[in-house]
Each structure stands twice: as structure tokens, then as C-alpha cells.
Design a protein around this motif. Structure first.
Motif, PDB file in Angstrom:
ATOM      1  N   THR A 153       0.830  -1.203   0.000  1.00 40.70           N
ATOM      2  CA  THR A 153       0.000   0.000   0.000  1.00 40.70           C
ATOM      3  C   THR A 153       0.864   1.252   0.000  1.00 40.70           C
ATOM      4  O   THR A 153       0.625   2.198  -0.772  1.00 40.70           O
ATOM      5  CB  THR A 153      -0.926   0.012   1.221  1.00 40.70           C
ATOM      6  OG1 THR A 153      -1.796  -1.126   1.166  1.00 40.70           O
ATOM      7  CG2 THR A 153      -1.777   1.276   1.250  1.00 40.70           C
ATOM      8  N   LEU A 154       1.877   1.277   0.853  1.00 41.03           N
ATOM      9  CA  LEU A 154       2.750   2.447   0.938  1.00 41.03           C
ATOM     10  C   LEU A 154       3.623   2.591  -0.309  1.00 41.03           C
ATOM     11  O   LEU A 154       3.858   3.712  -0.783  1.00 41.03           O
ATOM     12  CB  LEU A 154       3.618   2.354   2.196  1.00 41.03           C
ATOM     13  CG  LEU A 154       2.837   2.389   3.522  1.00 41.03           C
ATOM     14  CD1 LEU A 154       3.792   2.213   4.702  1.00 41.03           C
ATOM     15  CD2 LEU A 154       2.054   3.694   3.660  1.00 41.03           C
ATOM     16  N   ALA A 155       4.082   1.470  -0.850  1.00 41.45           N
ATOM     17  CA  ALA A 155       4.856   1.521  -2.099  1.00 41.45           C
ATOM     18  C   ALA A 155       3.985   2.062  -3.226  1.00 41.45           C
ATOM     19  O   ALA A 155       4.450   2.823  -4.081  1.00 41.45           O
ATOM     20  CB  ALA A 155       5.387   0.129  -2.447  1.00 41.45           C
ATOM     21  N   ASN A 161      11.810   2.991   0.459  1.00 39.96           N
ATOM     22  CA  ASN A 161      12.005   1.997   1.517  1.00 39.96           C
ATOM     23  C   ASN A 161      12.196   2.668   2.874  1.00 39.96           C
ATOM     24  O   ASN A 161      11.661   2.215   3.893  1.00 39.96           O
ATOM     25  CB  ASN A 161      13.220   1.123   1.202  1.00 39.96           C
ATOM     26  CG  ASN A 161      12.954   0.144   0.076  1.00 39.96           C
ATOM     27  OD1 ASN A 161      11.822   0.012  -0.382  1.00 39.96           O
ATOM     28  ND2 ASN A 161      13.990  -0.538  -0.373  1.00 39.96           N
ATOM     29  N   ALA A 162      12.979   3.755   2.891  1.00 33.65           N
ATOM     30  CA  ALA A 162      13.228   4.446   4.153  1.00 33.65           C
ATOM     31  C   ALA A 162      11.935   5.038   4.715  1.00 33.65           C
ATOM     32  O   ALA A 162      11.687   4.990   5.928  1.00 33.65           O
ATOM     33  CB  ALA A 162      14.264   5.546   3.955  1.00 33.65           C
ATOM     34  N   GLU A 163      11.111   5.591   3.843  1.00 28.42           N
ATOM     35  CA  GLU A 163       9.843   6.180   4.285  1.00 28.42           C
ATOM     36  C   GLU A 163       8.875   5.107   4.758  1.00 28.42           C
ATOM     37  O   GLU A 163       8.148   5.286   5.738  1.00 28.42           O
ATOM     38  CB  GLU A 163       9.229   6.994   3.145  1.00 28.42           C
ATOM     39  CG  GLU A 163      10.017   8.257   2.825  1.00 28.42           C
ATOM     40  CD  GLU A 163       9.569   8.907   1.535  1.00 28.42           C
ATOM     41  OE1 GLU A 163       9.688  10.140   1.434  1.00 28.42           O
ATOM     42  OE2 GLU A 163       9.110   8.193   0.615  1.00 28.42           O
ATOM     43  N   ILE A 164       8.869   3.965   4.070  1.00 29.68           N
ATOM     44  CA  ILE A 164       8.020   2.844   4.493  1.00 29.68           C
ATOM     45  C   ILE A 164       8.462   2.363   5.869  1.00 29.68           C
ATOM     46  O   ILE A 164       7.635   2.093   6.750  1.00 29.68           O
ATOM     47  CB  ILE A 164       8.091   1.698   3.468  1.00 29.68           C
ATOM     48  CG1 ILE A 164       7.397   2.112   2.161  1.00 29.68           C
ATOM     49  CG2 ILE A 164       7.437   0.424   4.026  1.00 29.68           C
ATOM     50  CD1 ILE A 164       7.579   1.115   1.038  1.00 29.68           C
ATOM     51  N   ILE A 170       9.722  -0.077  11.256  1.00 33.14           N
ATOM     52  CA  ILE A 170      10.580  -1.230  11.005  1.00 33.14           C
ATOM     53  C   ILE A 170      11.901  -0.699  10.454  1.00 33.14           C
ATOM     54  O   ILE A 170      12.023   0.472  10.121  1.00 33.14           O
ATOM     55  CB  ILE A 170       9.945  -2.230  10.014  1.00 33.14           C
ATOM     56  CG1 ILE A 170       9.637  -1.525   8.686  1.00 33.14           C
ATOM     57  CG2 ILE A 170       8.686  -2.852  10.598  1.00 33.14           C
ATOM     58  CD1 ILE A 170       9.026  -2.437   7.625  1.00 33.14           C
ATOM     59  N   SER A 171      12.893  -1.569  10.339  1.00 27.39           N
ATOM     60  CA  SER A 171      14.186  -1.127   9.822  1.00 27.39           C
ATOM     61  C   SER A 171      14.125  -1.017   8.302  1.00 27.39           C
ATOM     62  O   SER A 171      13.330  -1.704   7.652  1.00 27.39           O
ATOM     63  CB  SER A 171      15.281  -2.122  10.218  1.00 27.39           C
ATOM     64  OG  SER A 171      15.133  -3.329   9.475  1.00 27.39           O
ATOM     65  N   ALA A 175      12.161  -3.368   5.459  1.00 24.55           N
ATOM     66  CA  ALA A 175      11.300  -2.823   4.397  1.00 24.55           C
ATOM     67  C   ALA A 175      11.775  -3.304   3.029  1.00 24.55           C
ATOM     68  O   ALA A 175      10.966  -3.711   2.177  1.00 24.55           O
ATOM     69  CB  ALA A 175      11.294  -1.302   4.451  1.00 24.55           C
ATOM     70  N   LYS A 176      13.083  -3.276   2.820  1.00 26.54           N
ATOM     71  CA  LYS A 176      13.654  -3.738   1.560  1.00 26.54           C
ATOM     72  C   LYS A 176      13.355  -5.214   1.336  1.00 26.54           C
ATOM     73  O   LYS A 176      13.038  -5.641   0.216  1.00 26.54           O
ATOM     74  CB  LYS A 176      15.160  -3.501   1.554  1.00 26.54           C
ATOM     75  CG  LYS A 176      15.853  -3.907   0.258  1.00 26.54           C
ATOM     76  CD  LYS A 176      17.340  -3.580   0.313  1.00 26.54           C
ATOM     77  CE  LYS A 176      18.025  -3.986  -0.984  1.00 26.54           C
ATOM     78  NZ  LYS A 176      19.491  -3.660  -0.952  1.00 26.54           N
TER      79      LYS A 176
END
Length: 211
Positions: A153-155, A161-164, A170-171, A175-176
Motif C-alpha cells: 500500500t505504501l509503495a 524503503n526508508a519512508e516505508i 521497522i528497519s 522494508a527492503k
């Protein structure tokens, strides 16, 4: 490698670390050259004589999955944006962008990321808004977890990745890893196709695209 009249340098020339491996005047020639040269990135004019840029992109991404395609168009509201991304394009830019921005896009896409000009993103959102109701994302056989749905959803809203990671507490590495898992489960080439998947699944709507 360049496609159509969009090339900014001749074959063999290097500009800002980008080497032009070849140039093609038609979509069919672009497919043939890609088959022979296996470039990292193809800069494809969407309007090519004979086989158009979308058809050529579809052929290139099918035959050369490691080659990324950036579509160039004169129109930032081109009606073919959605079709080009469906064909497997990893980037979509307008020709009036500065050369350095186009070269940056080549580096970004070559690194495995996706890039779409903001004006084209708006057009893409409009394309989705005009489509029928989205299809629910099935839980099986994709096996997408609840957390992965949140990441998707966020992607789909364009977050990095940093914003997610910050949003979900989470780290960045986690996320990656979720993004990598989604790419595999959804059979997506890159983040552009994850955005498409998010819209198709109804996880993101044009009204909620803003961060």
C-alpha cells in the motif's frame, strides 16, 4: 542504447558514465539491437515507425528480462502511459526534461529502481481512476502477508524503503526485504509494477495517492 530520435549521444560515446551501445530508428531495430547487445537500459521513444515503442518494449522485456526500458514521450499526458508500464517499462519521462535529468534516470533504472516523472505520475493516476472497479488482491496463491499488504500500500503511494520503514516502525532492511518478497510473489519486475499491483488490488486509490 537509444531508441528513435531521443538519443543524446552517438553509439560508443559516453556521457556522465552512460555509454551508448547502439541506436535504432525503428521499434523492430530496437528489439534486434537489444537482442544482440544486451544493454542495461534502453531509452525508447514511445512513437516509433512500424513497431511502436510500447510493442517494442513488450518484446524487449519478454526476451531480455535484465534490460530496463525508459520510455520517452513528447506529451506528459500521453494516453499510452498505462500501456507502456503494463508492457514492462521501468521509467517514463518527457523529452523536455534536462539532459542531466535523463542521464540520472538511466542510472536510477540501471540500479534496479523505477522512475516516473511527476507529471506522468499524475497521468497514471488518472488512468487508474478511469478504469473499472479494482480487483481484490487474492490471499492465495500469492501468499501475501498482512504486513506485506501494508508495505505494498505504501509503495503504491510512492514511498521509498526508508519512508516505508519510518511509517511502519521497522528497519530499512526489513522494508527492503518485504519489497523483494512482494516483487517475487507478484511476479513484478520493479517498483512501477508494484504500484500497478497496489492499484489493481484496490489498496491505493487516486484520492489517497498523496503521502
Amino acid at each position: 542504447m537509444g531508441g528513435g530520435s531521443s538519443s543524446q549521444a552517438g553509439a560508443g560515446e559516453a556521457v556522465a558514465g552512460v555509454v551508448v551501445a547502439g541506436e535504432a530508428g525503428t521499434g523492430a531495430q530496437a528489439v534486434q539491437l537489444t537482442r544482440r547487445l544486451r544493454p542495461d537500459v534502453v531509452v525508447m521513444d514511445i512513437r516509433m515507425p512500424g513497431m511502436d515503442g510500447i510493442e517494442a518494449t513488450r518484446a524487449i522485456t519478454a526476451e531480455s528480462p535484465d534490460t530496463r526500458v525508459i520510455m520517452l514521450t513528447t506529451f506528459d499526458d500521453d494516453a499510452n502511459v498505462h500501456a507502456a508500464l503494463r508492457a514492462g517499462a521501468s521509467g517514463f519521462l518527457v523529452k523536455d526534461m534536462a539532459l542531466e535529468d535523463i542521464l540520472t534516470a538511466v542510472h536510477v533504472v540501471a540500479a534496479g529502481d523505477a522512475l516516473i516523472a511527476p507529471s506522468v505520475t499524475r497521468r497514471l493516476i488518472a488512468e487508474f481512476a478511469a478504469r473499472p472497479e479494482p480487483r481484490p488482491l487474492p490471499r492465495e496463491p500469492l501468499g501475501v502477508t498482512a504486513r506485506e499488504r501494508e508495505v505494498l500500500t505504501l509503495a503504491g503511494r510512492g514511498l521509498s524503503n526508508a519512508e516505508i520503514a519510518a511509517r511502519l516502525h521497522i528497519s530499512p532492511g526489513t522494508a527492503k526485504a518485504h519489497i523483494a518478497s512482494l516483487l517475487t510473489k507478484l511476479g513484478a519486475r520493479d517498483r512501477v509494477q508494484l504500484v500497478i499491483a497496489a492499484y489493481d488490488a484496490g489498496l491505493v486509490s487516486p484520492q489517497h495517492h498523496d503521502r
